[in-house]
Design an enzyme around this catalytic site. Structure first.
Site, short mmCIF file in Angstrom:
data_model
loop_
_atom_site.label_atom_id
_atom_site.label_comp_id
_atom_site.label_asym_id
_atom_site.label_seq_id
_atom_site.Cartn_x
_atom_site.Cartn_y
_atom_site.Cartn_z
N ASP A 133 -0.25 8.28 -2.28
CA ASP A 133 -1.15 9.41 -2.49
C ASP A 133 -2.60 9.04 -2.21
OD1 ASP A 133 0.96 11.02 -3.27
OD2 ASP A 133 0.67 10.66 -5.41
N TYR B 255 5.24 -2.35 -7.01
CA TYR B 255 3.93 -1.76 -7.24
C TYR B 255 3.23 -2.51 -8.37
CZ TYR B 255 4.68 2.53 -4.46
OH TYR B 255 4.90 3.43 -3.45
#
Length: 258
Positions: free
Chosen positions: A55, A110
Site C-alpha cells: 500500500d 514483513y
C-alpha cells in the site's frame, strides 16, 4: 529473450502503492518505465508481474518483479536498471521459466517497528501468541471477497534500541492484515485493550482496534523453494545509497538540534 525474477527495494513514501493506478506514481509504473528504457520493448512484451502488493507508504526490501528482457546478461541487466532508476533499487536476480508465477511464494516476511515507550513487551508477546497458527482474520483485514482463513507461521516480538520489532511470516497476507494486527497489539501493549478483547475479535466479535501507520511496515522478503537469487555486483547502487545516507544525516542533525 529471457525471463528474469529480480528482488526490488523501495521507500513507500515515494509511491502511491505498488500497483499501477491512473494518474499516480507507483512502483509498478516506475519499474515498467525503467524496463522500457533499457530493453526497448513494449509493456505486453515485458509482461511485468509483482509478487506482492504494498500500500501507499509501505516500504520494501524484497519484493519480486518478474519480466521478460532482451538484455540477457544478469550483471548488465541489474546495472542498467539501477543506472536509470530513481527510487527503485534492483538488488538480486535469477532467471526463471516463462511460466513462473511470483505470486506462488512459499513464504513472505514483513517487519513492523514501534517505539517501545509506554509499551509492555510481555503483554505484546502474549498478544502475538494469539495470532500464530490458522485463524479466521476477518476482523483484522479487508477480505475483498477472499477467504480470511489463513495460517500465520510466526510472529516474533523483540526490543531493540528503544524500538519494538515485530517480525511476521506467512505464505501470504490479506489486505491491511498486518497493520490491523499491530494496532491490536499496540492497544494491548499500552493497556488500552485486554488480551481477552483481542481474542474475542479473533473469534469473530465485531471489535476494531484501528489501523497502524503504513510507513513503519516493511516487506522484508518473498521466498521461493526452487529459485536462487544472486547479486552479480555489490556496488550497483553505492553512490545512490551514499547520497541518501548523507541526506538522512542532515535531517537527523537538524532534528537532534531542536
Amino acid at each position: 529473450m529471457i525471463r528474469a525474477a529480480v528482488k526490488i527495494a523501495y521507500l513507500g513514501e515515494h509511491f502511491s502503492g505498488s500497483q499501477i493506478q491512473p494518474g499516480c506514481r507507483t512502483v509498478e509504473g516506475d519499474v515498467l518505465s525503467d524496463l522500457r528504457m533499457i530493453t526497448k520493448m513494449s509493456d505486453e512484451e515485458i509482461d511485468l508481474r509483482l509478487a506482492s502488493r504494498t500500500d501507499r507508504g509501505v516500504n520494501c526490501l524484497g519484493n519480486v518483479a518478474v519480466f521478460s528482457s532482451s538484455v540477457e546478461n544478469q550483471d548488465t541487466l541489474l546495472k542498467a536498471l539501477n543506472a536509470v532508476s530513481k527510487d527503485v533499487f534492483y538488488r538480486n536476480i535469477s532467471f526463471v521459466d516463462k511460466d513462473f508465477n511470483p505470486r506462488f511464494a512459499y513464504m513472505r516476511r514483513y517487519r513492523y517497528v514501534l517505539p517501545s515507550h509506554g509499551m509492555d513487551i510481555s503483554v505484546m508477546r502474549d498478544c502475538a501468541a494469539l495470532f500464530i497458527g490458522e485463524h479466521d482474520f476477518t476482523r483484522f483485514c479487508k477480505p475483498e471477497g477472499k477467504s480470511a482463513v489463513l495460517e500465520l507461521s510466526s510472529l516474533d516480538v523483540h526490543d531493540e534500541d528503544g524500538m519494538i520489532i515485530l517480525d511476521f511470516s506467512a505464505r501470504y497476507f490479506l489486505w491491511n492484515m498486518i497493520r490491523r494486527i499491530v494496532a491490536a497489539m499496540a492497544s494491548a501493549g499500552r493497556g488500552d485493550s485486554s488480551l481477552s478483547e483481542v481474542k474475542d475479535a479473533l473469534d469473530g466479535k465485531d471489535i476494531s482496534f484501528g489501523l497502524a501507520r503504513p510507513d513503519a511496515l516493511t516487506l522484508m522478503d518473498v521466498c521461493y523453494k526452487d529459485v536462487e537469487f544472486i547479486t552479480p555486483s555489490a556496488d550497483m547502487f553505492d553512490k545512490r545509497v551514499e547520497e541518501e545516507m548523507f541526506v538522512y544525516g542532515l535531517r537527523n542533525m537538524f532534528f537532534t538540534s531542536l
